[in-house]
Design a protein around this motif. Structure first.
Motif, PDB file in Angstrom:
ATOM      1  N   GLN A  35       0.835  -1.199   0.000  1.00  0.00           N
ATOM      2  CA  GLN A  35       0.000   0.000   0.000  1.00  0.00           C
ATOM      3  C   GLN A  35       0.871   1.250   0.000  1.00  0.00           C
ATOM      4  O   GLN A  35       0.482   2.281  -0.520  1.00  0.00           O
ATOM      5  CB  GLN A  35      -0.895  -0.034   1.245  1.00  0.00           C
ATOM      6  CG  GLN A  35      -1.946   1.042   1.288  1.00  0.00           C
ATOM      7  CD  GLN A  35      -3.098   0.731   0.341  1.00  0.00           C
ATOM      8  OE1 GLN A  35      -3.719  -0.308   0.428  1.00  0.00           O
ATOM      9  NE2 GLN A  35      -3.355   1.643  -0.578  1.00  0.00           N
ATOM     10  N   TYR A  78      -6.905   2.308 -13.050  1.00  0.00           N
ATOM     11  CA  TYR A  78      -7.151   0.929 -12.621  1.00  0.00           C
ATOM     12  C   TYR A  78      -6.142   0.519 -11.544  1.00  0.00           C
ATOM     13  O   TYR A  78      -6.499  -0.056 -10.509  1.00  0.00           O
ATOM     14  CB  TYR A  78      -7.069   0.033 -13.848  1.00  0.00           C
ATOM     15  CG  TYR A  78      -7.278  -1.436 -13.642  1.00  0.00           C
ATOM     16  CD1 TYR A  78      -8.281  -1.916 -12.816  1.00  0.00           C
ATOM     17  CD2 TYR A  78      -6.477  -2.356 -14.316  1.00  0.00           C
ATOM     18  CE1 TYR A  78      -8.473  -3.274 -12.658  1.00  0.00           C
ATOM     19  CE2 TYR A  78      -6.667  -3.705 -14.168  1.00  0.00           C
ATOM     20  CZ  TYR A  78      -7.656  -4.169 -13.329  1.00  0.00           C
ATOM     21  OH  TYR A  78      -7.837  -5.507 -13.188  1.00  0.00           O
ATOM     22  N   CYS A  79      -4.876   0.887 -11.772  1.00  0.00           N
ATOM     23  CA  CYS A  79      -3.852   0.592 -10.779  1.00  0.00           C
ATOM     24  C   CYS A  79      -4.166   1.294  -9.463  1.00  0.00           C
ATOM     25  O   CYS A  79      -3.958   0.742  -8.388  1.00  0.00           O
ATOM     26  CB  CYS A  79      -2.480   1.027 -11.273  1.00  0.00           C
ATOM     27  SG  CYS A  79      -1.855  -0.037 -12.551  1.00  0.00           S
ATOM     28  N   GLU A  84      -7.181   2.097  -8.405  1.00  0.00           N
ATOM     29  CA  GLU A  84      -8.311   1.417  -7.771  1.00  0.00           C
ATOM     30  C   GLU A  84      -7.870   0.143  -7.081  1.00  0.00           C
ATOM     31  O   GLU A  84      -8.389  -0.225  -6.029  1.00  0.00           O
ATOM     32  CB  GLU A  84      -9.378   1.082  -8.815  1.00  0.00           C
ATOM     33  CG  GLU A  84     -10.224   2.279  -9.195  1.00  0.00           C
ATOM     34  CD  GLU A  84     -11.316   1.872 -10.160  1.00  0.00           C
ATOM     35  OE1 GLU A  84     -12.130   1.015  -9.783  1.00  0.00           O
ATOM     36  OE2 GLU A  84     -11.333   2.397 -11.282  1.00  0.00           O
ATOM     37  N   MET A  85      -6.906  -0.558  -7.701  1.00  0.00           N
ATOM     38  CA  MET A  85      -6.432  -1.779  -7.066  1.00  0.00           C
ATOM     39  C   MET A  85      -5.734  -1.483  -5.749  1.00  0.00           C
ATOM     40  O   MET A  85      -5.640  -2.321  -4.880  1.00  0.00           O
ATOM     41  CB  MET A  85      -5.480  -2.526  -8.002  1.00  0.00           C
ATOM     42  CG  MET A  85      -6.219  -3.357  -9.005  1.00  0.00           C
ATOM     43  SD  MET A  85      -5.158  -4.524  -9.769  1.00  0.00           S
ATOM     44  CE  MET A  85      -4.244  -3.487 -10.865  1.00  0.00           C
ATOM     45  N   SER A  86      -5.205  -0.249  -5.635  1.00  0.00           N
ATOM     46  CA  SER A  86      -4.592   0.129  -4.374  1.00  0.00           C
ATOM     47  C   SER A  86      -5.636   0.635  -3.402  1.00  0.00           C
ATOM     48  O   SER A  86      -5.288   1.156  -2.349  1.00  0.00           O
ATOM     49  CB  SER A  86      -3.548   1.202  -4.596  1.00  0.00           C
ATOM     50  OG  SER A  86      -2.636   0.782  -5.552  1.00  0.00           O
ATOM     51  N   GLY A  87      -6.897   0.543  -3.779  1.00  0.00           N
ATOM     52  CA  GLY A  87      -7.952   0.878  -2.837  1.00  0.00           C
ATOM     53  C   GLY A  87      -8.559   2.252  -3.005  1.00  0.00           C
ATOM     54  O   GLY A  87      -9.426   2.641  -2.229  1.00  0.00           O
ATOM     55  N   MET A  88      -8.123   3.010  -4.012  1.00  0.00           N
ATOM     56  CA  MET A  88      -8.709   4.334  -4.152  1.00  0.00           C
ATOM     57  C   MET A  88     -10.100   4.219  -4.766  1.00  0.00           C
ATOM     58  O   MET A  88     -10.317   3.414  -5.662  1.00  0.00           O
ATOM     59  CB  MET A  88      -7.836   5.196  -5.065  1.00  0.00           C
ATOM     60  CG  MET A  88      -6.449   5.375  -4.522  1.00  0.00           C
ATOM     61  SD  MET A  88      -5.318   5.940  -5.776  1.00  0.00           S
ATOM     62  CE  MET A  88      -5.683   7.651  -5.756  1.00  0.00           C
ATOM     63  N   PRO A  89     -11.045   5.019  -4.304  1.00  0.00           N
ATOM     64  CA  PRO A  89     -12.370   5.025  -4.932  1.00  0.00           C
ATOM     65  C   PRO A  89     -12.229   5.451  -6.399  1.00  0.00           C
ATOM     66  O   PRO A  89     -11.334   6.234  -6.732  1.00  0.00           O
ATOM     67  CB  PRO A  89     -13.146   6.067  -4.137  1.00  0.00           C
ATOM     68  CG  PRO A  89     -12.391   6.240  -2.875  1.00  0.00           C
ATOM     69  CD  PRO A  89     -10.965   5.924  -3.160  1.00  0.00           C
ATOM     70  N   ALA A  90     -13.113   4.943  -7.278  1.00  0.00           N
ATOM     71  CA  ALA A  90     -12.968   5.126  -8.720  1.00  0.00           C
ATOM     72  C   ALA A  90     -12.742   6.586  -9.117  1.00  0.00           C
ATOM     73  O   ALA A  90     -11.850   6.893  -9.907  1.00  0.00           O
ATOM     74  CB  ALA A  90     -14.183   4.557  -9.436  1.00  0.00           C
ATOM     75  N   GLN A 130     -11.647   9.143  -7.353  1.00  0.00           N
ATOM     76  CA  GLN A 130     -10.344   9.618  -6.897  1.00  0.00           C
ATOM     77  C   GLN A 130      -9.232   9.054  -7.775  1.00  0.00           C
ATOM     78  O   GLN A 130      -8.288   9.754  -8.115  1.00  0.00           O
ATOM     79  CB  GLN A 130     -10.106   9.165  -5.442  1.00  0.00           C
ATOM     80  CG  GLN A 130     -11.000   9.837  -4.433  1.00  0.00           C
ATOM     81  CD  GLN A 130     -10.584  11.279  -4.217  1.00  0.00           C
ATOM     82  OE1 GLN A 130      -9.421  11.633  -4.337  1.00  0.00           O
ATOM     83  NE2 GLN A 130     -11.550  12.134  -3.926  1.00  0.00           N
ATOM     84  N   HIS A 176      -0.978   5.845  -6.343  1.00  0.00           N
ATOM     85  CA  HIS A 176      -1.622   5.698  -5.040  1.00  0.00           C
ATOM     86  C   HIS A 176      -0.907   6.459  -3.933  1.00  0.00           C
ATOM     87  O   HIS A 176      -1.143   6.230  -2.758  1.00  0.00           O
ATOM     88  CB  HIS A 176      -1.760   4.227  -4.680  1.00  0.00           C
ATOM     89  CG  HIS A 176      -0.473   3.475  -4.703  1.00  0.00           C
ATOM     90  ND1 HIS A 176       0.213   3.246  -5.857  1.00  0.00           N
ATOM     91  CD2 HIS A 176       0.247   2.916  -3.707  1.00  0.00           C
ATOM     92  CE1 HIS A 176       1.312   2.559  -5.575  1.00  0.00           C
ATOM     93  NE2 HIS A 176       1.359   2.347  -4.274  1.00  0.00           N
TER      94      HIS A 176
END
Lengths: 305, 261, 306, 333
Positions: free
Chosen positions: A75, A98-99, A101-107, A109, A150
């Motif tokens: 993270q 996409y990368c 979002e995979m790190s947890g960011m809302p779409a 953001q 991220h």
């Protein structure tokens, strides 16, 4: 404070030991990770990302244990791999978002950050094009952007200038320099190109056969005991060299029109006048001179031999 | 001497474990199917019609599938694999005429295909007829004709691989689209397919068709007859022409894809 | 040894190289240019993988396309990383040695020697699939020099090599060049090229932009404005003195380091000739003197960025 | 000689109220989603990616045809039964329609899925052949796994993305048909006779999509070339179907309800067998030869246990194969 603390780390693949009892403390800032092929640099990076379980020893990165906290670590870390990589069918913005979002960011953001980081990485309108049509330089920028999206605290750059032409290399090095020195990120750069390391890093760690063999700030490592001057002429000139030697200087190296001399006696106060006088006498044209320090390449060669 | 070494090295590459496993599956499949049918027949106390079963296996499975797929995979890889891996530059910048390069790579591909087909036929024949009846089987005839079939398909696929960017895809379409439908088409349509001629050369008595679904009995069964002389002429012409064209194409074409610079 | 006459090559509508005429003789020649400049296309034309669309390419007096006579004396190390992944390094070099026409009796010794030469003996019997970038690179070079070619072309041979390997490989190339072979090396990394050779061919957008000796090219550039940085204790005095010369366009004192003066001159040749006298006449102490524009990198930038 | 670049002065963390904003790069300290749903991010992205190509849309549209055909058949039967005055129409004789209450609609759903299967296979090949293979080819796995996700998140996301793409095409038209039947045949006992039809339809289409995605994911993980993966899956699917059917023909010797498991022991065969089990229909058709004439045959549903066994087995093998293969790092021997 150290970014990473590694003690007695050993990593084996099957019966091959890639990292062998490595103990090192990686300081904050921009650090160069050097070593010949097969020295275990890539393995070390992969271990620090939590991909590989250490066979023995321990490592802590940003306060997380590399053996157990892989997810938390990733993270906070961005990785720019050495090899070409992309997801087919995506353009740069989609890919980087996409990368994110995979790190947890809302779409939303993630999309916002994707544009921000791609623009920062100097990828203009091309970011709406399919990644497969990109040139090497653009692919490298996208790889950097996806590592930054991220907002990591630590960045791993594996051969960031590989295959780039001079313009691309310049741009990439400026980005690395900026992200590490003006934006407060900690960066670990692994590269074979010593001038790149000199331009971006403050300190280096040199590895060989899975062990750390030298560490320190670049300025310290490059310092020379003796006083040497490097002189650059317009064209190679044996007369100039002879005249210098007559003045008591010893030739250390000569490559083309680059010369390096050492004065055995105490260095002359006014080196400029001396050099210019000799040049005029020997009909050579000086294009530059400066107090020589060891090149990082010399430091490296010495460390690994 | 060079040629011998290269043939050997290409053979070594073709007989890698992965290929061997795939070939073993293909070789054993018809035999295993026959054993399965034999077991079922014995359990039910019924008659095991070994001639019909062998004919079915040899025509549909060995000639129709094993031979085609193996020559497809091995012969298209002669050039395509080198191009895909970008290793063809090493071959094309050597002081050997191009026709020799392609020939020394083609021969091992043919050999491997042929040996596999032969093994598959032998295993199928012995499984069907057993040791005692093997003499009455059409095995000898099939073994003699296998090289013709392998050569015909092999040279056609070799031509594909020298001409096309993605020979495997087009080869698959040809082998399993064209070659499975055309021989069964009515009238003289079948003359457009290699398989039809091969069937003439290696005739197999197809067992009387079991009763079929309402949809499949509507196809008319009116095909003209090809004489075996014509079949021989067509097969040999195909082999010679396709091989010559492949050699010529390989000698004059450029095989270096443009780098995405 | 290599000759191109008005050579052009298109890929459909896309241009590879455009009307290039040049001659390459013995010794190391560097082929420079940004990505997409046509370096690889030129190498492929010379190594007979492509035919020119117009014009003529000859190597050792013959057309190279699919010509065994040329290939007997030509070695090539392609740019792509891929090679025969299922073979070991030794197997690949052996196979290509056979194909290069070496005789069976000399091959084993020759292969071992060449592999030793590129420093790959320790890994020669491992599968290429498991090699790192640098190891692949060395095996590629080994197969290129196995038959001791008269003409050797290497596309980005130093890419991915560590400094040690780079020195070794450069050494090998120098060895060949010293024996009168023709070695053409393409590269992005200019400081490497500077250490290797002075003969360059500079490609840009498919055209040959400059060719010849670096120093010659440098003096051509001397006709254009040039920055020079001078570190001394008298920056301001020096600035005012220098500004009196009509050739000095500007003088700027560094915001952070007041001892560093950067001037711009439109006639570097003249400036460099006059500056020493000025210093000596006025007894100025100069501690550092260099031009950020005085290296291959800026020559390259200057030519490419106009 | 490369001149050193002067150090850029260290800059303190940006002041929010500075009159001029630094637009270059800032840190991200915004909200983060829970880690538990990251696989869903992958699934959605893959769904979008799979359904984007024109070929997928075209074949997806074609895959609606079987259901349209079924609607036409139902409508025609309605017309014929009023005109024929009680005699069974040719649609009933050839097995296209079954007027038995409880079978009438289920048979239509079963038939439509059967016709649709070919399209679904092609769609699986188009969408799924590259789902992991092209990640292997383009080294994308390293990117995925360098993010804070696990191997299972990755695999589940990939699987779900493919599943959703196929399921949409399988379930969408079926749901439309259901709606059509509900509106048209409400008074014909649509709900009364077949109360659980919707559930059966959901399961049948779901299982189909799930089995296809599992097999595809498993094979794709072991390959670096989407094209070859596609060719292999196609070969396994079609060759398996032909072999199992031929074997059944020979062993059963023409008896329609003997050794049926053999006819269903291929991917496509098992799927159609299971859907027959789920819809609970007996297929009624004509068999025979031109010369000897035709006779009526009924196929009863095969053993439910065997069908579930085959399909679950295939799915588990596929997923397990993918799990074994996916690794963040190449282990160098």
């Amino acid at each position: 404070m150290a970014v990473a603390t590694i003690s007695g780390l050993t990593v084996r693949y099957g019966n091959k030991t890639a990292v062998d009892g490595l103990t090192v403390e990686i300081p904050e800032g921009c650090v160069g990770l050097l070593g010949p092929n097969g020295a275990g640099k890539t393995t070390l990076l992969k271990t620090l990302l939590g991909f590989l379980k250490p066979t023995s020893g321990s490592g802590e990165v940003l306060g997380y244990n590399v053996a157990t906290d892989g997810l938390k670590l990733r993270q906070k870390i961005g990785l720019m791999p050495e090899i070409d990589c992309h997801i087919p069918g995506m353009n740069a913005v989609t890919f980087v978002a996409y990368c994110g979002e995979m790190s947890g960011m809302p779409a939303a953001q993630a999309l916002r950050r994707a544009h921000e980081t791609l623009q920062y990485c100097r990828l203009g309108e091309a970011r709406y094009r399919d990644l497969e049509t990109y040139s090497t330089g653009m692919k490298q920028k996208v790889k950097l952007a996806q590592a930054l999206v991220h907002g990591p605290k630590l960045l791993f750059l594996d051969e960031p200038t590989n295959g780039l032409d001079p313009d691309g290399r310049d741009e990439m090095l400026n980005l690395v320099r900026d992200v590490s020195h003006a934006k407060g990120l900690n960066v670990i750069v692994s590269s074979h190109l010593m001038p790149d390391i000199e331009r971006t890093c403050d300190s280096v760690v040199v590895m060989r056969s899975g062990k750390m063999v030298r560490q320190g700030s670049i300025t310290e490592l490059r310092a020379l005991d003796a006083v040497q001057w490097s002189v650059d002429l317009r064209t190679p000139s044996p007369q100039f060299q002879a005249a210098m030697e007559a003045e008591g200087a010893t030739l250390i190296t000569n490559a083309g029109s680059h010369y390096r001399f050492e004065f055995k006696k105490s260095p002359t106060e006014d080196i400029g006048s001396l050099l210019f006088a000799i040049a005029i006498r020997s009909n050579a044209q000086i294009r530059g001179f400066e107090r020589a320090s060891r090149s990082l390449e010399d430091v490296f060669m010495e460390a690994i031999s | 001497m060079i040629d011998l070494y290269l043939v050997r090295s290409a053979l070594r590459d073709l007989t890698r474990t992965r290929n061997l496993i795939a070939a073993a599956v293909l070789v054993l499949a018809p035999g295993l199917l026959i054993w399965f049918l034999r077991l079922v027949a014995l359990n039910r106390g019924g008659q095991f019609d070994y001639a019909a079963v062998y004919s079915l296996m040899s025509e549909k499975v060995v000639f129709g599938f094993v031979m085609v797929i193996l020559s497809l995979v091995f012969c298209t890889s002669v050039v395509a694999q080198e191009v895909e891996n970008k290793t063809i530059v090493y071959l094309l910048t050597r002081p050997i005429p191009r026709y020799r390069i392609i020939t020394v790579k083609f021969v091992p591909a043919l050999l491997v295909t042929l040996v596999t087909v032969w093994t598959a036929l032998i295993i199928a024949a012995f499984s069907a007829y057993g040791l005692s009846h093997i003499g009455s089987s059409p095995l000898k005839h099939d073994l003699l004709l296998a090289p013709i079939g392998v050569l015909a398909y092999g040279t056609v696929f070799l031509l594909l691989t020298t001409l096309l960017h993605r020979p495997l895809i087009y080869g698959l379409l040809y082998a399993f689209g064209w070659e499975t439908w055309v021989p069964n088409m009515p009238g003289s349509f079948q003359r457009l397919s290699l398989m039809a001629y091969l069937r003439v050369l290696a005739p197999h008595s197809t067992p009387e068709a079991a009763e079929a679904d309402i949809t499949s009995v509507l196809t008319p069964q009116t095909q003209d007859v090809i004489s075996s002389h014509i079949a021989w002429v067509v097969m040999i012409t195909t082999i010679v022409v396709a091989f010559a064209l492949a050699l010529y194409t390989f000698s004059v074409r450029e095989y270096v894809p443009r780098d995405a610079e | 040894m290599i000759e191109l006459v008005n050579t052009s090559r298109w890929y459909g509508q896309v241009i590879g190289i455009n009307d290039v005429t040049c001659h390459v003789g013995p010794g190391i020649t560097a082929l420079l240019g940004p990505n997409g400049a046509g370096k690889s296309t030129m190498m492929k034309l010379i190594t007979g993988q492509l035919r020119p669309t117009t014009g003529k390419v000859t190597v050792l007096g013959e057309k190279p396309f699919a010509n065994p006579n040329v290939f007997r004396k030509l070695g090539y190390c392609p740019e792509s990383e891929s090679s025969y992944d299922t073979m070991t390094g030794r197997e690949m070099v052996t196979m290509l040695a056979w194909m290069a026409g070496l005789t069976s009796s000399e091959i084993p010794a020759r292969v071992s020697d060449t592999i030793e030469h590129v420093g790959m003996t320790y890994a020669a019997d491992r599968k290429i699939g498991g090699y790192s970038k640098g190891m692949r690179q060395r095996i590629k070079i080994a197969q290129g020099i196995i038959h001791d070619p008269d003409v050797l072309l290497l596309d980005e041979p130093l890419n991915g090599l560590d400094p040690v390997a780079r020195r070794e490989v450069t050494g090998v190339l120098h060895g060949l060049a010293d024996r009168g072979k023709c070695v053409v090396v393409s590269s992005h990394i200019l400081y490497e090229v500077e250490q290797m050779t002075q003969d360059i061919l500079l490609m840009h957008r498919g055209r040959l932009m400059a060719q010849g000796d670096i120093y010659q090219i440098r003096s051509l550039i001397d006709a254009h404005p040039h920055r020079i940085a001078i570190t001394s204790d008298y920056s301001r005095k020096l600035a005012s003195m220098l500004l009196e010369s009509p050739d000095v366009l500007s003088a700027r004192i560094d915001a952070e380091d007041a001892t560093r003066l950067e001037i711009e001159t439109r006639n570097p040749e003249k400036f460099y000739a006059l500056f020493p006298e000025l210093v000596l006449r006025n007894g100025l102490t100069i501690r550092r003197f260099y031009s950020p524009d005085n290296n291959l990198e800026s020559v390259f930038k200057y030519l490419v960025n106009e | 000689m490369i001149p050193p670049i002067p150090a850029i002065p260290q800059q303190t963390v940006q002041n929010q109220n500075a009159p001029i904003a630094d637009l270059s790069y800032r840190n991200y300290d915004g909200p983060l989603n829970s880690r538990a749903i990251r696989w869903w991010t992958i699934a959605l992205a893959m769904f979008k990616l799979h359904t984007k190509p024109l070929s997928f849309k075209v074949i997806g549209a074609l895959a609606m045809l079987p259901y349209l055909f079924v609607i036409v058949v139902l409508w025609l039967q309605g017309q014929l039964s009023t005109a024929g005055g009680g005699r069974p129409s040719f649609l009933v004789m050839t097995g296209l329609v079954d007027t038995t209450p409880g079978q009438k609609f289920a048979l239509q759903f079963y038939n439509a899925l059967g016709y649709q299967l070919l399209y679904l296979v092609i769609l699986t090949l188009i969408a799924g052949a590259g789902c992991i293979a092209s990640d292997n080819k383009n080294n994308a796995l390293l990117i995925y796994l360098s993010k804070p996700i696990t191997k299972n998140d990755y695999l589940l996301g990939k699987w779900m993305g493919l599943f959703l793409s196929i399921f949409t095409v399988a379930f969408g038209p079926a749901a439309l048909l259901y709606f059509y039947c509900m509106v048209s045949f409400y008074s014909d006992g649509f709900f009364k006779d077949e109360p659980r039809l919707f559930l059966h339809m959901l399961t049948a289409t779901g299982v189909t999509a799930a089995v296809f995605s599992s097999i595809m994911v498993g094979l794709s993980a072991w390959s670096k070339s989407p094209r070859i993966t596609g060719a292999i899956v196609a070969a396994i699917y079609f060759a398996g179907q032909v072999v199992s059917f031929t074997l059944w023909r020979i062993t059963s010797g023409g008896d329609a309800n003997k050794d049926v498991i053999l006819a269903h022991s291929s991917i496509g065969g098992a799927i159609s067998g299971l859907s027959q089990v789920l819809y609970g229909v007996t297929v009624h058709t004509l068999r025979g030869r031109m010369k000897t004439g035709f006779h009526e045959v009924d196929y009863a549903p095969p053993s439910a246990f065997a069908m579930w066994g085959i399909l679950i087995g295939l799915a588990v093998i596929g997923i397990a194969a993918a799990r074994i293969k996916i690794r963040a790092v190449e282990v160098i021997s």
